[in-house]
Design an enzyme around this catalytic site. Structure first.
Site: not given
Lengths: 511, 503
Positions: B64, B67
């Site tokens: 995501c 991240a």
């Protein structure tokens, strides 16, 4: 110097070479770093009582936590059932993290899907994601059950799993009769052990619906809890077969998380058979092997199934004794001679090592059940717990651990630190040092800073191999735990006594 | 024109894709079809669509935006404290996962392997987290006085509950007298890590460069430039990669002013607008800030590739060509210095690896960047794909792959397994979530995100390690033990594999 092909150096050695050391030195001119003396001064200050007080005064900041969030526990429970695919409703990054984390600990595949919700789902809700997602995962991965839980995104926008799943079934994503249990697992409530509990309750209530019979099936249910040692479920099976009674382990993920290499990948190895799980409502009793990760599940079993539940944590000698006596009482079968022989062996091992552990002061952190169980065993060895830290604590745990400590002369000097993190632990270890620390892989940062040897027990353990394969429960588990503790202490003595003519006086061959 | 002998391969592999797609529900098959292709020589791209939402329920490997921002771009900036703002999990499950090496005293003047979080509880969701965040920043400045700044890495709930982290950043920045950077990298934004990289880059532009611009105006920026100033952009120093690259750039006479962001500091970021050229390794995650510096400061940027001696030499020459003759002469010297070692490494390992096939699936750069390193060892690519690449990445990929290479974008676990079963590569090079799936199949595997805890792989020093590791993966005696001698099915499979190896 360029690499020598006959002795290639990787990061472990390479960067100690002079040209890299020079590079690091050169780089400092661009870093605007602090003077070495200043770094030293601050480092020293963080070891003292003044810092400890400031550290413990914080209210908003968490540093190096010792807990995770709910959905990981939920999917951990889900894969303990035959053919079950965990499905997480929400953003997709979470699932990538869960799978990665579990995989790094077990060195095993971990399958799970996400409904991959993005901005539009944040606005309109994730119903369409659920409808498409269930259809895709059902067709693609051919599971026998899909266990749904949530990320905090889905929770904040208020996705209603029950109605979404019904809608998806109406839309034909999965057959009407196909089991899709669910649990709401908000990451801002509780921790990963809460998620385990919620999912377990969700799965059991789904699978057992309509299966209640007039008569008991005579079996005993076991719920392992968030127990990450695959050897433990195997130990339960072994003990049960020695007794010879019929049983069901609810969420047996020991094969899933430790599957044989056959040259073929099986997405769903082992697991509790769905029909056995469905019939668990008719068992004569349920024994949970952890208390704090099974709270709601036990309440539900007592209330809805009208089935007696109890908690038995078979760690250490007394814990195992009580567990076996409970099994004997429930099954009406006397405790097998074999197990008594094993008990004798475990006690023998403890007497062999007692002198090295007696009076040793230790600190421990981890999940409440793990900490309770390990402290119990260490008290049996005559070790003295000093700092007991449980980040995801609760009042019941605090009461029971205090009772346990009060019951032993070796537990008199312990302080329980509920809701604290590993940066708090750092202050505790510096200001009130101990002989060893028990914790998971993240404890290695504490070992580096304080030089207090770390015994790796818990989850995750990512920097050592195969520890998760052992059992920690039963008399066999006693020997494994003892092995880890006593040999860590020996390693430490050797580490501190290996300089010739300086410290090697005590570099003993026999211990 | 496709050579006729390859025409079959292309047709066969197109058939394979069709077959794999047939497992999906119709709606999903239609969508996935656009992401799978067989590369045909002469085409300007790989024939796949990319940077599109993943389908629900298919087991994507993607992460995501958090991240991408916290995990990749900001996290390695070692002297700042990065707050995982929201619930405890995101930072906990990803804690120390990326092996971005750095030098410093962790917890005192550097904070890379620590996890700071606001650990949101239900009341924070209900009442908002701004007050808590403010207090938290005040607390951390007391406990970690040597920090050089703070970044706020938003997790999903932040954007959903309407918190104003920018206001908190401005207020607390004044209070502590250090940069506080608010990053809206909530996990639900965008389709993968990729948007997180972009958002993180934009926040450097808006919250860091504004400071260096101001300092330049005030005359408080302490920087003495040289004609040889460069920055390493997009190297996260995994296993020490950036150091193994920096050493070569310094050897040819360049002055590396900054590393973005492995072993990096905020000061290095502040200095970067003064360099003569930005050298970009991971194009995907840091082309945004490179383009911005080109527009705003007129700094040219150059993509380079330090995987394997062929590309290293090529890159060193190209980098040197942008500087004067001194640097160019140095580059030749450096290439000549390392060449014998590289020849010896290849002489040692190539015979053990020659002709072996590889299938790759990594993030946004390595599925093309590592190909030449494999080629240097005589290994051939039969499939490659990215988790979160864009169209420009697939365009760049065409220079790296051969006719008939199967290309998969945002591959699902199902597709990847089916492709591997059909293509039977000798080695799979992907991530940790894939590793044990393929090792259970008896296939040698190397992680291409974390270097399987080895590294560095960049630079000449890194290539030697890369070669060693590919050999130990492929030629481990453990693979031959799979399957009991009395199990006929297992033995038949083994015989098949042996026959294939003999071809």
């Amino acid at each position: 110097m360029p690499q020598n092909p006959e002795k290639i150096q990787d990061h472990v050695e390479l960067f100690h070479q002079p040209e890299y050391q020079q590079l690091f030195e050169n780089k400092k001119q661009f870093e605007n770093g602090h003077e070495a003396e200043e770094v030293q001064r601050v480092a020293e200050w963080t070891k003292g009582w003044d810092y400890r007080e400031k550290n413990f005064a914080r209210e908003a900041l968490t540093v190096n936590p010792a807990k995770g969030c709910q959905p990981l526990g939920a999917i951990f429970a889900a894969v303990g059932f035959e053919g079950t695919l965990p499905f997480v409703q929400g953003s997709q990054g979470c699932v990538a993290y869960f799978r990665t984390h579990l995989t790094r600990h077990y060195k095993e595949p971990f399958s799970g899907v996400s409904s991959s919700m993005t901005e539009d789902a944040a606005v309109f809700g994730g119903l369409q994601n659920m409808i498409d997602g269930l259809a895709n995962s059902y067709q693609l991965y051919k599971p026998k059950m899909i266990a749904v839980c949530t990320t905090c995104m889905a929770e904040v926008i208020g996705d209603d799993l029950q109605s979404f799943i019904n809608n998806a079934k109406e839309a034909g994503s999965v057959p009407q009769t196909f089991p899709v249990p669910y649990a709401h697992t908000p990451s801002f409530v509780g921790s990963h052990i809460t998620g385990y509990d919620n999912m377990m309750k969700g799965i059991l209530s789904n699978l057992t619906a309509g299966h209640k019979k007039e008569t008991s099936n005579g079996k005993i249910n076991f719920i392992p809890g968030f127990d990450t040692y695959v050897g433990n479920n195997r130990e339960i099976k072994r003990i049960a077969s020695l007794f010879g009674f019929d049983y069901t382990i609810l969420a047996d993920n020991s094969d899933y998380l430790d599957s044989p290499n056959t040259g073929e990948f099986d997405m769903y190895p082992g697991g509790t058979k769905l029909e056995d799980a469905a019939d668990s409502i008719n068992a004569k009793a349920t024994i949970a092997l952890q208390a704090h990760s099974t709270l709601k599940t036990r309440e539900y079993i007592e209330k809805e199934w009208k089935q007696p539940t109890s908690v038995s944590r078979p760690w250490g000698i007394k814990g195992t004794d009580e567990f076996l006596m409970k099994l004997s009482e429930l099954s009406g079968i006397p405790i097998p001679q074999e197990l008594e022989i094993e008990r004798g062996r475990a006690v023998d091992a403890m007497t062999d090592s007692h002198s090295w552990i007696h009076g040793k002061r230790f600190a421990i952190y981890g999940e409440p059940d793990l900490v309770y169980s390990v402290v119990g065993f260490m008290l049996e060895m005559g070790a003295e717990p000093v700092h007991i830290l449980v980040h995801n604590s609760n009042e019941v745990f605090e009461a029971e651990i205090k009772e346990l400590l009060a019951s032993s002369p070796f537990g008199q000097h312990a302080t329980v630190w509920p809701g604290k993190d590993l940066w708090h632990m750092r202050s505790l270890l510096f200001t009130e040092p101990v002989d060893f620390l028990i914790g998971n892989t993240y404890g290695k940062y504490l070992w580096r800073d304080t030089k207090i040897p770390l015994v790796r027990i818990g989850y995750p353990i990512m920097d050592r191999h195969h520890l998760h394969r052992y059992s920690t429960i039963g008399y066999q588990g006693v020997i494994n735990l003892l092995n880890w503790v006593v040999n860590t202490l020996f390693e430490e003595i050797d580490r501190n006594t290996n300089i010739p003519s300086k410290t090697d006086i005590s570099y003993d061959l026999i211990r | 024109m496709t050579p006729p002998e390859n025409q079959n391969i292309i047709e066969e592999r197109k058939e394979l894709i069709k077959e794999v797609l047939s497992a999906y529900p119709e709606k999903a098959a239609k969508k996935r079809e656009k992401h799978l292709s067989v590369y045909e020589e002469g085409k300007s791209d790989c024939g796949v669509k990319s940077n599109i939402k993943s389908l629900p329920g298919v087991m994507t490997a993607r992460g995501c935006a958090y991240a991408g921002s916290k995990g990749v771009v900001w996290g390695p900036i070692k002297d700042m404290i990065h707050i995982s703002h929201g619930p405890v999990g995101c930072g906990y499950w990803s804690w120390s996962g990326r092996r971005n090496y750095y030098i410093g005293t962790t917890g005192i003047d550097t904070f890379g392997t620590m996890h700071f979080t606001s650990d949101f509880q239900e009341r924070d969701i209900v009442f908002g987290g701004d007050k808590k965040l403010t207090k938290l920043i005040q607390e951390l400045d007391v406990l970690f006085p040597l920090n050089r700044g703070v970044s706020i890495q938003s997790e999903c709930p932040i954007g959903l509950i309407g918190d104003d982290i920018e206001a908190v950043a401005r207020k607390t920045s004044k209070e502590i007298g250090k940069p506080v950077v608010p990053v809206r990298c909530e996990g639900f934004r965008g389709v993968s890590q990729s948007l997180g990289h972009h958002i993180a880059n934009d926040m450097v532009r808006d919250w860091v460069f504004t400071r260096s611009d101001q300092a330049k105006k005030d005359g408080t920026l302490k920087f003495e430039g040289t004609p040889y100033d460069v920055a390493i952009i997009g190297d996260y120093n995994i296993g020490g990669d950036a150091w193994a690259s920096r050493i070569l750039l310094e050897e040819i006479g360049l002055r590396v002013v900054a590393q973005w962001s492995g072993d990096g500091t905020i000061n290095e970021m502040l200095m970067t607008p003064n360099v003569k050229m930005n050298l970009i390794h991971c194009y995907r995650s840091m082309n945004y800030i490179s383009r911005h510096m080109e527009e705003a400061y007129g700094i040219p940027w150059l993509e380079y590739n330090f995987f394997g001696p062929t590309k290293i030499a090529e890159s060193l020459r190209e980098i040197a060509s942008k500087f004067d003759e001194t640097i160019q002469a140095n580059a030749e010297k450096v290439i000549a210095k390392y060449q014998p070692t590289m020849d010896a490494v290849i002489a040692k390992y190539r015979p053990r690896l020659d002709g072996k096939t590889v299938a790759i699936m990594v993030g946004g750069l390595r599925p093309r960047h590592v190909v030449p390193a494999f080629l240097d060892l005589g290994m051939k690519m039969i499939g490659t794909g990215y988790e979160f690449a864009h169209n420009d990445d697939y365009k760049r990929t065409t220079h790296y792959i051969e006719n008939g290479t199967i290309v998969y974008d945002d591959v699902t676990a199902y597709e990847f397994e089916e492709f591997i079963k059909a293509l039977k590569p000798d080695l799979v090079a992907s991530g940790v979530k894939e590793k044990y799936v393929f090792q259970k199949m008896g296939l040698p595997f190397r992680q291409m995100h974390s270097w399987d805890y080895s590294g560095p792989y960049h630079g000449y020093d890194g290539f030697a390690i890369f070669a060693r590791d590919m050999d130990l993966a492929l030629n481990s005696p453990t693979w031959s033990l799979i399957g009991a001698p009395w199990n006929e099915k297992a033995q038949a499979k083994k015989a098949e594999a042996k026959a294939k190896a003999a071809v």
